[in-house]
Design a protein around this motif. Structure first.
Motif, mmCIF file in Angstrom:
data_model
loop_
_atom_site.group_PDB
_atom_site.id
_atom_site.type_symbol
_atom_site.label_atom_id
_atom_site.label_comp_id
_atom_site.label_asym_id
_atom_site.label_seq_id
_atom_site.Cartn_x
_atom_site.Cartn_y
_atom_site.Cartn_z
ATOM 1 N N ARG A 1 0.832 -1.207 0.000
ATOM 2 C CA ARG A 1 0.000 0.000 0.000
ATOM 3 C C ARG A 1 0.865 1.256 0.000
ATOM 4 N NH1 ARG A 1 -4.234 1.092 4.822
ATOM 5 N NH2 ARG A 1 -2.261 1.119 5.980
ATOM 6 N N GLN A 2 1.914 1.258 0.804
ATOM 7 C CA GLN A 2 2.804 2.419 0.865
ATOM 8 C C GLN A 2 3.527 2.650 -0.458
ATOM 9 O OE1 GLN A 2 5.341 1.619 4.213
ATOM 10 N NE2 GLN A 2 3.668 1.800 5.713
ATOM 11 N N ALA A 3 3.794 1.556 -1.189
ATOM 12 C CA ALA A 3 4.491 1.663 -2.469
ATOM 13 C C ALA A 3 3.533 1.867 -3.633
ATOM 14 C CB ALA A 3 5.327 0.407 -2.705
ATOM 15 N N GLY A 4 2.229 1.889 -3.353
ATOM 16 C CA GLY A 4 1.245 2.057 -4.422
ATOM 17 C C GLY A 4 1.089 0.822 -5.288
ATOM 18 N N LYS A 5 1.357 -0.358 -4.699
ATOM 19 C CA LYS A 5 1.264 -1.617 -5.444
ATOM 20 C C LYS A 5 0.001 -2.390 -5.054
ATOM 21 C CE LYS A 5 5.397 -0.919 -7.228
ATOM 22 N NZ LYS A 5 6.538 -1.796 -6.911
ATOM 23 N N THR A 6 -0.320 -3.396 -5.855
ATOM 24 C CA THR A 6 -1.506 -4.216 -5.603
ATOM 25 C C THR A 6 -1.111 -5.627 -5.185
ATOM 26 O OG1 THR A 6 -1.602 -4.772 -7.957
ATOM 27 C CG2 THR A 6 -3.002 -2.969 -7.192
ATOM 28 N N VAL A 7 -2.012 -6.281 -4.445
ATOM 29 C CA VAL A 7 -1.799 -7.654 -3.999
ATOM 30 C C VAL A 7 -3.040 -8.478 -4.341
ATOM 31 C CG1 VAL A 7 -1.355 -9.196 -2.048
ATOM 32 C CG2 VAL A 7 -0.308 -6.918 -2.099
ATOM 33 N N LEU A 8 -2.831 -9.593 -5.033
ATOM 34 C CA LEU A 8 -3.889 -10.542 -5.343
ATOM 35 C C LEU A 8 -3.667 -11.791 -4.497
ATOM 36 C CD1 LEU A 8 -6.272 -11.576 -7.104
ATOM 37 C CD2 LEU A 8 -4.557 -12.345 -8.765
ATOM 38 N N ILE A 9 -4.667 -12.156 -3.700
ATOM 39 C CA ILE A 9 -4.579 -13.338 -2.845
ATOM 40 C C ILE A 9 -5.588 -14.362 -3.348
ATOM 41 C CG2 ILE A 9 -4.721 -14.223 -0.496
ATOM 42 C CD1 ILE A 9 -4.330 -11.343 0.499
ATOM 43 N N THR A 10 -5.123 -15.585 -3.642
ATOM 44 C CA THR A 10 -6.044 -16.624 -4.087
ATOM 45 C C THR A 10 -6.284 -17.625 -2.965
ATOM 46 O OG1 THR A 10 -4.407 -18.203 -4.963
ATOM 47 C CG2 THR A 10 -5.091 -16.390 -6.407
ATOM 48 N N SER A 11 -7.463 -18.219 -2.987
ATOM 49 C CA SER A 11 -7.836 -19.154 -1.926
ATOM 50 C C SER A 11 -9.053 -19.957 -2.373
ATOM 51 C CB SER A 11 -8.171 -18.379 -0.644
ATOM 52 O OG SER A 11 -8.676 -19.248 0.357
ATOM 53 N N ARG A 12 -9.258 -21.084 -1.726
ATOM 54 C CA ARG A 12 -10.492 -21.841 -1.950
ATOM 55 C C ARG A 12 -11.608 -21.354 -1.032
ATOM 56 N NH1 ARG A 12 -8.171 -28.059 -2.164
ATOM 57 N NH2 ARG A 12 -6.600 -27.688 -3.778
ATOM 58 N N THR A 13 -11.227 -20.561 -0.021
ATOM 59 C CA THR A 13 -12.205 -20.085 0.950
ATOM 60 C C THR A 13 -11.979 -18.606 1.220
ATOM 61 O OG1 THR A 13 -10.750 -20.659 2.800
ATOM 62 C CG2 THR A 13 -12.317 -22.348 2.072
ATOM 63 N N TRP A 14 -12.901 -17.986 1.958
ATOM 64 C CA TRP A 14 -12.792 -16.576 2.289
ATOM 65 C C TRP A 14 -11.978 -16.378 3.569
ATOM 66 C CZ3 TRP A 14 -13.759 -13.851 -1.716
ATOM 67 C CH2 TRP A 14 -14.748 -14.223 -2.626
ATOM 68 N N PRO A 15 -11.421 -15.192 3.773
ATOM 69 C CA PRO A 15 -10.531 -14.936 4.911
ATOM 70 C C PRO A 15 -11.098 -15.315 6.277
ATOM 71 C CG PRO A 15 -10.385 -13.122 3.363
ATOM 72 C CD PRO A 15 -11.483 -14.024 2.861
ATOM 73 N N ALA A 16 -12.403 -15.273 6.445
ATOM 74 C CA ALA A 16 -12.998 -15.592 7.752
ATOM 75 C C ALA A 16 -12.647 -17.003 8.211
ATOM 76 C CB ALA A 16 -14.512 -15.431 7.688
ATOM 77 N N SER A 17 -12.297 -17.896 7.265
ATOM 78 C CA SER A 17 -11.981 -19.281 7.625
ATOM 79 C C SER A 17 -10.478 -19.544 7.702
ATOM 80 C CB SER A 17 -12.610 -20.242 6.610
ATOM 81 O OG SER A 17 -11.972 -20.103 5.353
ATOM 82 N N TRP A 18 -9.656 -18.505 7.566
ATOM 83 C CA TRP A 18 -8.199 -18.708 7.524
ATOM 84 C C TRP A 18 -7.555 -18.782 8.904
ATOM 85 C CZ3 TRP A 18 -6.631 -14.534 3.344
ATOM 86 C CH2 TRP A 18 -7.219 -14.891 2.113
ATOM 87 N N LYS A 19 -8.309 -18.647 9.945
ATOM 88 C CA LYS A 19 -7.784 -18.671 11.315
ATOM 89 C C LYS A 19 -6.757 -17.563 11.549
ATOM 90 C CE LYS A 19 -8.606 -23.628 11.760
ATOM 91 N NZ LYS A 19 -8.031 -24.973 12.037
ATOM 92 N N VAL A 20 -7.075 -16.380 11.037
ATOM 93 C CA VAL A 20 -6.208 -15.222 11.238
ATOM 94 C C VAL A 20 -6.292 -14.793 12.700
ATOM 95 C CG1 VAL A 20 -5.836 -12.790 10.640
ATOM 96 C CG2 VAL A 20 -6.422 -14.450 8.851
ATOM 97 N N THR A 21 -5.147 -14.612 13.342
ATOM 98 C CA THR A 21 -5.119 -14.233 14.759
ATOM 99 C C THR A 21 -4.711 -12.779 14.967
ATOM 100 O OG1 THR A 21 -2.840 -15.040 14.961
ATOM 101 C CG2 THR A 21 -4.610 -16.590 15.473
ATOM 102 N N LEU A 22 -4.233 -12.128 13.919
ATOM 103 C CA LEU A 22 -3.781 -10.740 14.029
ATOM 104 C C LEU A 22 -4.937 -9.812 13.658
ATOM 105 C CD1 LEU A 22 -1.106 -9.241 14.662
ATOM 106 C CD2 LEU A 22 -0.661 -9.207 12.187
ATOM 107 N N PRO A 23 -5.499 -9.083 14.622
ATOM 108 C CA PRO A 23 -6.670 -8.246 14.337
ATOM 109 C C PRO A 23 -6.437 -7.226 13.216
ATOM 110 C CG PRO A 23 -6.349 -8.445 16.705
ATOM 111 C CD PRO A 23 -5.137 -9.039 16.062
ATOM 112 N N ASP A 24 -5.251 -6.623 13.179
ATOM 113 C CA ASP A 24 -4.974 -5.627 12.141
ATOM 114 C C ASP A 24 -4.969 -6.258 10.750
ATOM 115 O OD1 ASP A 24 -4.822 -3.572 13.943
ATOM 116 O OD2 ASP A 24 -2.635 -3.598 14.109
ATOM 117 N N LEU A 25 -4.495 -7.503 10.659
ATOM 118 C CA LEU A 25 -4.515 -8.193 9.367
ATOM 119 C C LEU A 25 -5.946 -8.477 8.938
ATOM 120 C CD1 LEU A 25 -3.306 -9.661 6.956
ATOM 121 C CD2 LEU A 25 -3.021 -11.689 8.412
#
Length: 226
Positions: free
Chosen positions: A114-138
């Motif tokens: 974001r700071q560099a003005g670049k884009t990120v494409l993330i692929t997955s079979r599921t949506w982020p809610a099921s990724w067991k993310v533990t970092l609230p900011d992420l």
């Protein structure tokens, strides 16, 4: 009457056509294709592309990399030390996030991009809610990402995909065989790829033409995982 001797088919390399021009567009994947077309004018710097196995995510990534020069990394391989090199590319693709990802590394990648003005494409079979993310900011960053879904192919798209897969192997197959497969096979591009490969191998081994009965026998084995 004795059956003709079978021959061992040579596993000759063939290359699937995975450029943007080879991408077959249908109702199930139109949103993903339009996303590719719009880059870098995306609704948000981060896009999450989700779809079932065999839905065409790999083709999207290959075409995107070819068009943009994006850096591609598996989510499982992403580390904080990778971030600087990835952000140096015009865009970054993180593949298969459903298999697990280092929360801190992904968070740093999204921030640095974001700071560099670049884009990120993330692929997955599921949506982020099921990724067991533990970092609230992420999770906050992922909620702000643009979601794009690829669905299982409909009959029309599956038919065109089968024709393309046979053509990739330089096989001119009767359209009746293709239609026969479409109404009997699972709605999956992965199954389509496995079926075409197995049909090609069976026809070569038996030194016979690809017919509906042959295609039916092979498809049954593909569905059984043989």
């Amino acid at each position: 009457m004795a059956e003709p001797p079978r021959q061992l088919p040579l596993d000759l390399p063939h290359e699937a056509a995975l450029s943007r021009d080879d991408f077959l567009v249908g109702a199930s994947n139109r949103a993903a294709f339009e996303l590719l077309e719009r880059w870098p004018d995306w609704p948000s710097p981060v896009v999450v592309l989700a779809g079932p196995v065999g839905s065409g995510k790999t083709h999207i990534v290959k075409a995107f990399q070819e068009e943009t020069g994006a850096a591609v990394i598996s989510a499982r391989d992403l580390r904080e030390v990778s971030v600087e090199g990835l952000v140096a590319a015009p865009a970054t693709v993180v593949e298969d996030a459903h298999l697990g990802v280092d929360d801190t590394a992904l968070f740093h990648l999204l921030n640095a991009s974001r700071q560099a003005g670049k884009t990120v494409l993330i692929t997955s079979r599921t949506w982020p809610a099921s990724w067991k993310v533990t970092l609230p900011d992420l999770m906050s960053r992922l909620r702000a990402a643009t979601p794009v879904e690829i669905l299982e192919p409909d009959d029309d798209l599956l038919r065109r995909v089968l024709v393309k897969l046979f053509a990739d192997r330089q096989i001119a197959v009767d359209i009746g065989v293709v239609d026969y497969l479409v109404v009997r096979m699972e709605r999956s591009l992965e199954v389509a790829m496995r079926a075409v490969e197995a049909i090609d191998q069976e026809a070569l081994a038996g030194r016979v033409k690809i017919t509906k009965p042959l295609a039916g026998r092979v498809l049954e084995n593909v569905h059984k995982g043989i």
